[in-house]
Design a protein around this motif. Sequence first.
Motif, PDB file in Angstrom:
ATOM      1  N   ARG A 169       0.843 -17.867  -8.981  1.00  0.00           N
ATOM      2  CA  ARG A 169       2.220 -18.769  -9.049  1.00  0.00           C
ATOM      3  C   ARG A 169       2.008 -19.720 -10.323  1.00  0.00           C
TER       4      ARG A 169
ATOM      5  N   SER B  44       1.993 -17.933 -13.566  1.00  0.00           N
ATOM      6  CA  SER B  44       3.242 -17.448 -14.115  1.00  0.00           C
ATOM      7  C   SER B  44       4.132 -18.626 -14.842  1.00  0.00           C
TER       8      SER B  44
ATOM      9  N   LYS C 255       1.059 -20.022 -18.896  1.00  0.00           N
ATOM     10  CA  LYS C 255       0.891 -18.640 -19.020  1.00  0.00           C
ATOM     11  C   LYS C 255       0.207 -18.200 -20.437  1.00  0.00           C
TER      12      LYS C 255
END
Length: 246
Positions: free
Chosen positions: A219, A222, A227
């Motif tokens: 999570r 992302s 990221k």
Amino acid sequence: MKGGEKGGRKGGRKGGRKGGRKGCEEILISTFTFFTATICCSQLPQFCRRCEVMRMLLADQGQSWKEEVVTLDVWEQGTFKASCLFGQIPKFQDGELTLYQSNAILRHLGRSFGLYGKDQQEAALVDMVNDGLEDLFRRIARQYRHILKEGKDQYQKGLPGHLKPFETLLAQNRGGQSFIVGDQISFADYRLLDVLLNLELLFPGYLNDFPLFSAYVARLKSRPKLKAFLESPEHVNRPLAACIKM
């Protein structure tokens, strides 16, 4: 924040490890200005990655920064070291404010960006998590050479016990489907993520045994800005990874 990380998101470091050596952590200067010295992690692993949590936090919050490099040679000459309040790095400057000690810097960033929980109770829990992660970080640092040179199996067997407090806290917060504290990210989440990613470098695949942590890492990774940073050469090629490749 003014400026950018030379060679990174906005501008980036010139030539990567300017004046540094393979496997050396760099001094971070942010604007917020960080000073963090390059220390060869093969010699002083406890200094490695202290600034990576700060980089992750700043990147995820859409901030830019610049870095300066203080090589091991410069550090050993003593002049820069003597200028540091505790004779240690990192050193952090935010306007007229100068801070030392990485956890003090993290707490300052937490307050500055609203990453310290929504009330005093959550702030206390964030502090508790960060202090627990500091203990775990120091334990890993003390055993770093042993883990690399004499085998990982025994230490890996102890991981469930080391990680249990954080797994318990995560499970207690919306069944592990949120953050380590509350319903918004805190600086403790970046610290926990950094520890979990470092452990993944040392023990590839270990997250398969920790489904809550595995989903938690996925999570956080992302998040678009985080990221991008985690996939950048600046992160991928920095110790602890460089230390392990040596």
